[in-house]
Design a protein around this motif. Structure first.
Motif, PDB file in Angstrom:
ATOM      1  N   SER A 193     -41.269 -40.725  12.909  1.00 43.47           N
ATOM      2  CA  SER A 193     -40.354 -39.996  12.026  1.00 43.47           C
ATOM      3  C   SER A 193     -39.095 -39.576  12.773  1.00 43.47           C
ATOM      4  O   SER A 193     -38.003 -39.566  12.204  1.00 43.47           O
ATOM      5  N   VAL A 194     -39.242 -39.243  14.037  1.00 41.43           N
ATOM      6  CA  VAL A 194     -38.072 -38.889  14.845  1.00 41.43           C
ATOM      7  C   VAL A 194     -37.160 -40.104  14.994  1.00 41.43           C
ATOM      8  O   VAL A 194     -35.932 -39.997  14.879  1.00 41.43           O
ATOM      9  N   ARG A 195     -37.741 -41.262  15.228  1.00 38.88           N
ATOM     10  CA  ARG A 195     -36.935 -42.483  15.349  1.00 38.88           C
ATOM     11  C   ARG A 195     -36.203 -42.775  14.042  1.00 38.88           C
ATOM     12  O   ARG A 195     -35.015 -43.154  14.054  1.00 38.88           O
ATOM     13  N   GLU A 196     -36.893 -42.608  12.917  1.00 42.59           N
ATOM     14  CA  GLU A 196     -36.240 -42.826  11.621  1.00 42.59           C
ATOM     15  C   GLU A 196     -35.118 -41.809  11.412  1.00 42.59           C
ATOM     16  O   GLU A 196     -34.032 -42.142  10.905  1.00 42.59           O
ATOM     17  N   ALA A 197     -35.362 -40.562  11.797  1.00 40.47           N
ATOM     18  CA  ALA A 197     -34.339 -39.527  11.653  1.00 40.47           C
ATOM     19  C   ALA A 197     -33.101 -39.851  12.476  1.00 40.47           C
ATOM     20  O   ALA A 197     -31.969 -39.634  12.034  1.00 40.47           O
ATOM     21  N   LEU A 198     -33.300 -40.381  13.661  1.00 36.73           N
ATOM     22  CA  LEU A 198     -32.166 -40.756  14.507  1.00 36.73           C
ATOM     23  C   LEU A 198     -31.356 -41.895  13.883  1.00 36.73           C
ATOM     24  O   LEU A 198     -30.147 -41.986  14.086  1.00 36.73           O
ATOM     25  N   ARG A 199     -32.021 -42.730  13.116  1.00 39.03           N
ATOM     26  CA  ARG A 199     -31.315 -43.802  12.406  1.00 39.03           C
ATOM     27  C   ARG A 199     -30.507 -43.236  11.230  1.00 39.03           C
ATOM     28  O   ARG A 199     -29.383 -43.677  10.959  1.00 39.03           O
ATOM     29  N   VAL A 200     -31.095 -42.250  10.554  1.00 39.10           N
ATOM     30  CA  VAL A 200     -30.486 -41.709   9.341  1.00 39.10           C
ATOM     31  C   VAL A 200     -29.384 -40.694   9.656  1.00 39.10           C
ATOM     32  O   VAL A 200     -28.410 -40.576   8.921  1.00 39.10           O
ATOM     33  N   ALA A 201     -29.537 -39.961  10.763  1.00 41.29           N
ATOM     34  CA  ALA A 201     -28.573 -38.906  11.117  1.00 41.29           C
ATOM     35  C   ALA A 201     -27.337 -39.485  11.797  1.00 41.29           C
ATOM     36  O   ALA A 201     -27.454 -40.274  12.737  1.00 41.29           O
ATOM     37  N   ARG A 250     -41.682 -38.447   5.737  1.00 41.55           N
ATOM     38  CA  ARG A 250     -41.860 -39.775   6.328  1.00 41.55           C
ATOM     39  C   ARG A 250     -41.480 -40.870   5.338  1.00 41.55           C
ATOM     40  O   ARG A 250     -40.814 -41.850   5.690  1.00 41.55           O
ATOM     41  N   GLU A 251     -41.885 -40.681   4.091  1.00 41.44           N
ATOM     42  CA  GLU A 251     -41.535 -41.640   3.047  1.00 41.44           C
ATOM     43  C   GLU A 251     -40.037 -41.617   2.765  1.00 41.44           C
ATOM     44  O   GLU A 251     -39.392 -42.669   2.629  1.00 41.44           O
ATOM     45  N   TYR A 252     -39.463 -40.419   2.680  1.00 44.35           N
ATOM     46  CA  TYR A 252     -38.031 -40.285   2.365  1.00 44.35           C
ATOM     47  C   TYR A 252     -37.172 -40.908   3.457  1.00 44.35           C
ATOM     48  O   TYR A 252     -36.204 -41.624   3.164  1.00 44.35           O
ATOM     49  N   LEU A 253     -37.512 -40.652   4.716  1.00 39.83           N
ATOM     50  CA  LEU A 253     -36.720 -41.182   5.822  1.00 39.83           C
ATOM     51  C   LEU A 253     -36.761 -42.705   5.857  1.00 39.83           C
ATOM     52  O   LEU A 253     -35.753 -43.350   6.157  1.00 39.83           O
ATOM     53  N   ARG A 254     -37.913 -43.284   5.560  1.00 42.45           N
ATOM     54  CA  ARG A 254     -38.015 -44.750   5.585  1.00 42.45           C
ATOM     55  C   ARG A 254     -37.100 -45.382   4.549  1.00 42.45           C
ATOM     56  O   ARG A 254     -36.578 -46.483   4.766  1.00 42.45           O
ATOM     57  N   ARG A 255     -36.873 -44.687   3.427  1.00 43.49           N
ATOM     58  CA  ARG A 255     -36.037 -45.232   2.358  1.00 43.49           C
ATOM     59  C   ARG A 255     -34.557 -44.918   2.547  1.00 43.49           C
ATOM     60  O   ARG A 255     -33.701 -45.557   1.925  1.00 43.49           O
ATOM     61  N   ALA A 256     -34.236 -43.939   3.376  1.00 39.90           N
ATOM     62  CA  ALA A 256     -32.850 -43.491   3.522  1.00 39.90           C
ATOM     63  C   ALA A 256     -32.015 -44.513   4.291  1.00 39.90           C
ATOM     64  O   ALA A 256     -32.505 -45.209   5.190  1.00 39.90           O
ATOM     65  N   GLY A 257     -30.734 -44.580   3.958  1.00 39.91           N
ATOM     66  CA  GLY A 257     -29.841 -45.508   4.629  1.00 39.91           C
ATOM     67  C   GLY A 257     -29.390 -45.022   5.995  1.00 39.91           C
ATOM     68  O   GLY A 257     -29.476 -43.824   6.316  1.00 39.91           O
ATOM     69  N   ASP A 258     -28.924 -45.915   6.828  1.00 36.65           N
ATOM     70  CA  ASP A 258     -28.386 -45.563   8.141  1.00 36.65           C
ATOM     71  C   ASP A 258     -27.216 -44.586   7.974  1.00 36.65           C
ATOM     72  O   ASP A 258     -26.359 -44.764   7.094  1.00 36.65           O
ATOM     73  N   ASP A 259     -27.190 -43.556   8.840  1.00 34.67           N
ATOM     74  CA  ASP A 259     -26.079 -42.592   8.862  1.00 34.67           C
ATOM     75  C   ASP A 259     -25.813 -41.966   7.498  1.00 34.67           C
ATOM     76  O   ASP A 259     -24.669 -41.623   7.164  1.00 34.67           O
ATOM     77  N   SER A 260     -26.847 -41.797   6.681  1.00 33.03           N
ATOM     78  CA  SER A 260     -26.635 -41.255   5.338  1.00 33.03           C
ATOM     79  C   SER A 260     -26.582 -39.733   5.316  1.00 33.03           C
ATOM     80  O   SER A 260     -26.194 -39.146   4.299  1.00 33.03           O
ATOM     81  N   PHE A 261     -26.975 -39.076   6.420  1.00 32.53           N
ATOM     82  CA  PHE A 261     -26.822 -37.629   6.571  1.00 32.53           C
ATOM     83  C   PHE A 261     -26.156 -37.354   7.911  1.00 32.53           C
ATOM     84  O   PHE A 261     -26.245 -38.157   8.840  1.00 32.53           O
ATOM     85  N   ASP A 262     -25.500 -36.198   7.996  1.00 29.07           N
ATOM     86  CA  ASP A 262     -24.895 -35.806   9.265  1.00 29.07           C
ATOM     87  C   ASP A 262     -25.914 -35.154  10.189  1.00 29.07           C
ATOM     88  O   ASP A 262     -25.985 -35.477  11.382  1.00 29.07           O
ATOM     89  N   VAL A 263     -26.712 -34.245   9.646  1.00 31.47           N
ATOM     90  CA  VAL A 263     -27.675 -33.482  10.439  1.00 31.47           C
ATOM     91  C   VAL A 263     -29.032 -33.500   9.748  1.00 31.47           C
ATOM     92  O   VAL A 263     -29.117 -33.359   8.520  1.00 31.47           O
ATOM     93  N   ILE A 264     -30.101 -33.679  10.532  1.00 28.82           N
ATOM     94  CA  ILE A 264     -31.470 -33.629  10.020  1.00 28.82           C
ATOM     95  C   ILE A 264     -32.216 -32.517  10.744  1.00 28.82           C
ATOM     96  O   ILE A 264     -32.154 -32.413  11.972  1.00 28.82           O
ATOM     97  N   LEU A 265     -32.934 -31.696   9.970  1.00 30.43           N
ATOM     98  CA  LEU A 265     -33.653 -30.548  10.513  1.00 30.43           C
ATOM     99  C   LEU A 265     -35.157 -30.730  10.378  1.00 30.43           C
ATOM    100  O   LEU A 265     -35.643 -31.179   9.333  1.00 30.43           O
ATOM    101  N   PHE A 266     -35.881 -30.349  11.417  1.00 28.68           N
ATOM    102  CA  PHE A 266     -37.345 -30.282  11.380  1.00 28.68           C
ATOM    103  C   PHE A 266     -37.769 -28.896  11.849  1.00 28.68           C
ATOM    104  O   PHE A 266     -37.328 -28.435  12.908  1.00 28.68           O
TER     105      PHE A 266
END
Length: 254
Positions: free
Chosen positions: A210-218, A164-180
């Motif tokens: 966290s899912v919303r943040e992941a969608l921003r980062v992925a 949760r902390e890592y995703l909040r700090r990550a930039g938009d589209d900074s990863f291609d795929v995120i796994l949970f």
């Protein structure tokens, strides 16, 4: 944190390194039994580095150590031109950047690292310091015979942090795929490693924020591995795309 009864210098240095990472004291073994050490230090568990690797052990005799488990077979199958359910669900490609938010024993991260290759990147997040330290050690020291498996294991960067902390700090589209993969909350296997993992792991369920943040980062896809009848896919808005005997994969796309 300690070593075997008669440690080599390399074992002692690694014990000290892991202790620093975990923020605990590294005590000399002095030929004491682990039970005696735990009683003398009023602790319930100890991490040991020895000639056979590093492991965690508690007073009840539960132990946890890294092992690639089915990841070894999955990488072998992929290297031979076969398929893998995770690879299909996540649409993994060489060169992809993958963020595994629930590293655990690292099986899915190993498979992802094999597929993404040297041009890609796999970051594994683990919130629990004992798990993070022992899996990171195991990924670099496990005596695998397969060069494919060794390359995949050593291609994973382990970060001890709450996703949760890592995703909040990550930039938009900074990863291609995120796994949970929060499946360890309902572990039914008799595997001693996974039972010990359940003792050590963070039991909190995946939350919508966290899912919303992941969608921003992925950039491409967010993948959830869960039991089909758990209700988690519906609760978190994932579409099931791949089913197996004990679990299923669901996806959401940005």
């Amino acid at each position: 944190m300690t070593t075997s009864r008669r440690p080599q210098e390399e074992e002692r240095l690694w014990a000290e390194r892991i202790a620093r990472r975990m923020g605990v004291h590294c005590l000399p073994r002095e030929n004491r039994s682990l039970i005696r050490m735990m009683k003398e230090t009023a602790t319930d568990a100890v991490v040991v580095v020895g000639s056979d690797g590093a492991h965690w052990e508690d007073r009840e005799g539960n132990t946890f150590r890294f092992h690639p488990n089915l990841a070894a077979l999955r990488v072998k199958e992929l290297a031979a031109g076969g398929a893998d359910a995770l690879v299909i669900a996540a649409s993994l490609q060489p060169g992809d950047r993958v963020l595994d938010c629930t590293l655990g024993l690292g099986a899915d991260a190993i498979v992802a690292a094999h597929v993404t290759g040297e041009a890609g990147e796999v970051v594994g997040l683990e919130s629990q310091p004992v798990i993070a330290a022992l899996v990171d050690y195991g990924l670099r020291h496990y005596p695998a015979a397969s060069p494919w498996l060794v390359q995949a294991m050593q291609g994973i960067r382990v970060v001890c942090v709450d996703y949760r902390e890592y995703l909040r700090r990550a930039g938009d589209d900074s990863f291609d795929v995120i796994l949970f993969d929060p499946m360890f909350r309902q572990t039914v296997t008799r595997s001693s490693a996974l039972q010990a993992l359940k003792i050590l792991a963070n039991p909190e369920p995946l939350d919508p924020e966290s899912v919303r943040e992941a969608l921003r980062v992925a950039r491409k896809r967010v993948v959830l591995k869960e039991r089909l009848m758990s209700g988690e896919f519906e609760r978190l808005g994932f579409r099931v795309v791949k089913e197996a005997s004990n679990y299923a994969f669901g996806i959401r796309e940005p």
